[in-house]
Structures are given as C-alpha cells and as structure tokens.
Design a protein around this motif. Structure first.
Motif, PDB file in Angstrom:
ATOM      1  N   TYR A 129       0.824  -1.209   0.000  1.00 40.42           N
ATOM      2  CA  TYR A 129       0.000   0.000   0.000  1.00 40.42           C
ATOM      3  C   TYR A 129       0.862   1.265   0.000  1.00 40.42           C
ATOM      4  O   TYR A 129       0.567   2.219  -0.726  1.00 40.42           O
ATOM      5  N   LEU A 132       2.166   1.781  -3.487  1.00 43.99           N
ATOM      6  CA  LEU A 132       1.091   2.203  -4.401  1.00 43.99           C
ATOM      7  C   LEU A 132       0.685   3.645  -4.125  1.00 43.99           C
ATOM      8  O   LEU A 132       0.518   4.455  -5.052  1.00 43.99           O
ATOM      9  N   HIS A 133       0.543   3.978  -2.846  1.00 45.03           N
ATOM     10  CA  HIS A 133       0.197   5.349  -2.439  1.00 45.03           C
ATOM     11  C   HIS A 133       1.293   6.324  -2.868  1.00 45.03           C
ATOM     12  O   HIS A 133       1.009   7.411  -3.393  1.00 45.03           O
ATOM     13  N   SER A 136       1.563   6.904  -6.816  1.00 49.62           N
ATOM     14  CA  SER A 136       0.400   7.470  -7.523  1.00 49.62           C
ATOM     15  C   SER A 136       0.564   8.976  -7.767  1.00 49.62           C
ATOM     16  O   SER A 136       0.249   9.471  -8.864  1.00 49.62           O
ATOM     17  N   PHE A 137       1.084   9.710  -6.787  1.00 53.04           N
ATOM     18  CA  PHE A 137       1.218  11.171  -6.929  1.00 53.04           C
ATOM     19  C   PHE A 137       2.267  11.574  -7.971  1.00 53.04           C
ATOM     20  O   PHE A 137       1.976  12.419  -8.827  1.00 53.04           O
ATOM     21  N   ILE A 139       3.191   9.885 -10.526  1.00 54.15           N
ATOM     22  CA  ILE A 139       2.676   9.487 -11.843  1.00 54.15           C
ATOM     23  C   ILE A 139       1.741  10.566 -12.387  1.00 54.15           C
ATOM     24  O   ILE A 139       1.838  10.969 -13.559  1.00 54.15           O
ATOM     25  N   VAL A 140       0.839  11.042 -11.516  1.00 52.13           N
ATOM     26  CA  VAL A 140      -0.088  12.111 -11.928  1.00 52.13           C
ATOM     27  C   VAL A 140       0.698  13.372 -12.293  1.00 52.13           C
ATOM     28  O   VAL A 140       0.442  14.014 -13.327  1.00 52.13           O
TER      29      VAL A 140
END
Length: 336
Positions: A129, A132-133, A136-137, A139-140
């Motif tokens: 987790y 993944l957490h 994610s930022f 990548i955006v």
C-alpha cells in the motif's frame, strides 16, 4: 557563490556523508543479524533505509549541484525522472514511519495478539500500500508535466511552469494532506496510545516499588534513592522516545511542507536561502532515521559491536600470523 551558498553546499555534503554511512550501517546490521531479519518491523526499517539511501545517492548530490551552479543538472528528461523519484521516496519514507508506529501500537496495546495481527504477510500488504500510495502522486504529476527544476529549492521536484495554477494548487494541497498530514496523524494517534499504556504500566510498577520500600524498613538510604531515581527515569523514558519519533518528523518535514504551501499563495515572498534550508531539513530526516529507529536500539548496538569485535579479532589473528611467519623466516636465515 557567496558565503551563504557555500555554507548550504557544505551542509548538503555533510548530510550526504552522514546519511550514507548511517544507512549503510543499518543495512549491514540487517544482513548480519538473523534475529533482526526475523522481526516484522525489520521489513519497514529496510524499506525506510532503501528510500533514504536512494534519496542520498540520487537527489542530494543534484541539489548540491543546483546550489553550486544555480542551474538545472542534466536535461529535462533526467530532471523529470529525479523529481519523480524525489516525490516517491519522500512519500514512501513518511508512510514507512507511519507503518512503524502502527507496528509499535499493536505490539504495546495488543501484545497477546501481536503475532497474529502483524505477520510477514500483513507487513507485505502494508508495504504494498505504501508503494502504491507513494507512486500514484508522481505518476499524476509526471503525466501533467508538473516536474522540473525549482530554483527556490535548487532541486528537481514538483514544479508548475504553466500559467494555469488552480489544478496544481489543488494537487499540491491534496498531496501534502495525504502524505505529510496523514502520516503525522497516524504517528500522533499510535504513539500517544503507546505512551498511555507505558504510563499505566509505570504506575503499576511504581506502586509495587513503593510498597516494597515501605516493607523493607532496614533498607539502606542509598538503595532507596537508586530505586526512586530509576522510577523517575522509567517515567521519562517512554516520553522521550515518543517525543523523538514525533518531534523529528515535524522538525524535518514541516518547514518544507509549509514553505511549499505558502509558495502557492504568491502573497508572501520566500527567500531563496530559506527554500534550500527547508529542503536540507527534509533531507536531514534521512540522517536521523537510522539513529532514531535502528542504530541506538539495543539489538542494533549489540549487532554492530559484534561486527566490530569480529573485524578486530580477524585483524589481530592476521597480524599474529604475519608476526609468526616473519619470526620463522628469521630463524631460517640464521640457521643458514
């Protein structure tokens, strides 16, 4: 380069050297000690150590280059990659500290069910987790081209060059809420619960100690004083440890996060030296983590002392073997 920039450059060099040495020591202890590897918190510490090492090797030297040359190190693609890693590694470090606090909370508050609630499988899920957490930022941000060289921090990091600021402001606010603030809330909740349990146990021990001192009428005054001093140290020990965990997190990350948020308002001008200082404070967490979470603990102290003794013993054996060999050669020469 003026005197301030020279001082900041020297500070970054010190951070790189100390962080590299201390985090490598943690890795050596982890690889050397089977007992440390068996423990579930070792996975979280390993994840945190790797994040700190990558930050030290990849990001800190480029910030040093940014301070010295006052320009972007490398091309745009390289800077975007470094900014991606910086965002990922910083978030991963914060969430790893939150995971360690959750582990301590379960171990102290639910000691009888700890081994059933915190297994290797559970730790692996938590780490999955956090990764993944954390990923994610960036990548955006990378998909929206919000990575680049920020002169205020002399670093490749989150940076918006376009005139459209609303989306970037919202993204930055959400990012810091779900990384810094979320980790801080978890740390405060878990460690304050741990402190509550520790104080409860201290009170029980204090009652037993006082009852024992009352019953032992003939006890020497010096022994009584030592018991009372130990009682006082016991009460302070848990408070000091938890204050260190939460205090270092706030001291290192809060100035940088607040500076990033203030920067978005465009109302308060931010001094460029302060921008780099806040970045150095964030980097200093990679220096303090090995000591706060690992090297100052009894198990790690014992491990690296064993490693040092083993190295010294080998060197003494080698030196004695060389001495005996040279002595034999001298004997042969005299007989000839």
């Amino acid at each position: 380069m003026n005197i301030w920039e020279g001082i900041l450059a020297f500070l970054v060099v010190v951070l790189i050297l100390v962080s590299l040495l201390s985090n490598v020591l943690v890795l050596i202890c982890f690889l050397y000690s089977a007992d440390i590897r068996k423990q579930v918190p070792g996975l979280f510490i390993l994840n945190l150590t790797f994040s700190n090492l990558l930050m030290t090797v990849l990001n800190m030297p480029l910030t040093l280059a940014g301070i010295i040359y006052k320009n972007q190190p490398g091309g745009d693609q390289f800077c975007h990659m470094v900014g991606f890693l910086e965002t990922f590694l910083t978030t991963n470090s914060m969430l790893s500290m939150a995971a360690l606090s959750i582990d301590r909370w379960i171990a102290v508050v639910f000691p009888l069910s700890y081994h059933s609630k915190m297994r290797y499988k559970d730790a692996a899920l938590i780490l999955s987790y956090t990764w993944l957490h954390s990923v994610s930022f960036p990548i955006v941000a990378a998909s929206l081209s919000w990575m680049g060289f920020h002169r205020l921090y002399a670093s490749c990091t989150l940076y918006n060059r376009s005139e459209e600021r609303t989306q970037f402001v919202i993204f930055t606010g959400v990012f810091h809420i779900l990384s810094f603030l979320l980790s801080l809330v978890v740390l405060c909740f878990t460690y304050l619960k741990v402190l509550k349990v520790a104080r409860f146990h201290c009170k029980r021990i204090d009652v037993i100690t006082m009852q024992t001192l009352v019953l032992l009428v003939d006890i020497h005054p010096s022994v009584r004083e030592r018991c009372l001093e130990e009682q006082k140290r016991r009460r302070q020990r848990a408070t000091k440890k938890i204050s260190t965990f939460i205090g270092t997190f706030i001291l290192c990350f809060a100035p940088y996060v607040i500076t990033r948020l203030v920067e978005l308002s465009s109302v308060v001008p931010i001094n460029s030296h302060w921008g780099v200082i806040s970045k150095c404070l964030a980097y200093s967490k990679a220096v303090s983590d090995p000591f706060v979470y690992s090297l100052l603990r009894h198990q790690y102290k014992t491990t690296w002392k064993d490693i040092i003794n083993k190295i010294l013993k080998r060197s003494s054996i080698n030196s004695s073997a060389l001495a005996s060999e040279s002595h034999n050669q001298n004997i042969l020469q005299t007989t000839e």
